[in-house]
Design an enzyme around this catalytic site. Structure first.
Site, short mmCIF file in Angstrom:
data_model
loop_
_atom_site.label_atom_id
_atom_site.label_comp_id
_atom_site.label_asym_id
_atom_site.label_seq_id
_atom_site.Cartn_x
_atom_site.Cartn_y
_atom_site.Cartn_z
N MET A 134 0.79 -1.19 0.00
CA MET A 134 0.00 0.00 0.00
C MET A 134 0.84 1.26 0.00
SD MET A 134 -0.93 2.50 2.37
CE MET A 134 -0.13 1.66 3.67
N PRO A 135 2.03 1.24 0.51
CA PRO A 135 2.77 2.50 0.38
C PRO A 135 2.86 2.93 -1.09
CG PRO A 135 3.91 1.04 1.88
CD PRO A 135 2.82 0.23 1.23
N LEU A 136 2.69 4.21 -1.30
CA LEU A 136 2.82 4.80 -2.63
C LEU A 136 4.21 5.42 -2.70
CD1 LEU A 136 1.83 5.96 -5.35
CD2 LEU A 136 0.84 7.86 -4.05
N MET A 178 10.82 -2.37 0.17
CA MET A 178 9.53 -2.07 0.78
C MET A 178 8.91 -3.34 1.38
SD MET A 178 7.22 0.30 1.37
CE MET A 178 7.94 1.58 0.37
N THR A 195 4.44 7.62 0.64
CA THR A 195 3.24 7.92 1.39
C THR A 195 2.73 6.60 1.95
OG1 THR A 195 2.73 9.75 -0.11
CG2 THR A 195 0.94 8.96 1.30
#
Length: 129
Positions: A1-3, A28, A72
């Site tokens: 989910m991190p952008l 990530m 993000t």
């Protein structure tokens, strides 16, 4: 989910960008323990004259290989953030030849209600995720 948004100086081939994206994703997945298919990455390329990344007085040398990573994410522990910084630099140096001095990372935290993955729903709030 991190952008992850990555700003780089233009000139890399599509293959080089793919290797960079894969390296960032590996870091990530390992640091933030996200699922393999939890992948949201955007690359922005700029003429060298349009990208200034200085060192905040830390005497960090920068080259044309400089890469700025803006992440993000939902809240993460300090330990996982530090792990991500280290892993990302290692991955980029090993697979892309990017020196750790050319890597800058900024993480912005938001909450579950700040995400919609489609269909006009807040999947973290609805329980879909």
């Amino acid at each position: 989910m991190p952008l992850i948004r990555i700003d780089i100086v233009e000139g890399r081939s599509d293959a080089e960008v793919k290797i960079l994206l894969d390296a960032a994703h590996r870091a990530m997945v390992e640091a933030f323990d996200v699922p393999q298919r939890d992948r949201y990455q955007i690359v922005n390329e700029h003429p060298a004259s349009r990208m200034i990344v200085e060192d905040t007085g830390l005497d960090i040398p920068r080259t044309r290989d400089v890469a700025l990573f803006s992440v993000t994410s939902r809240p993460r522990s300090e330990a996982s953030k530090v792990k991500f910084y280290e892993l990302l630099c290692r991955e980029l140096q090993e697979h892309c030849g990017i020196d750790p001095s050319d890597v800058m990372i900024s993480i912005v935290i938001n909450s579950d209600s700040d995400w919609s993955f489609g269909h006009g729903r807040a999947q973290f709030l609805t329980g879909e995720l």
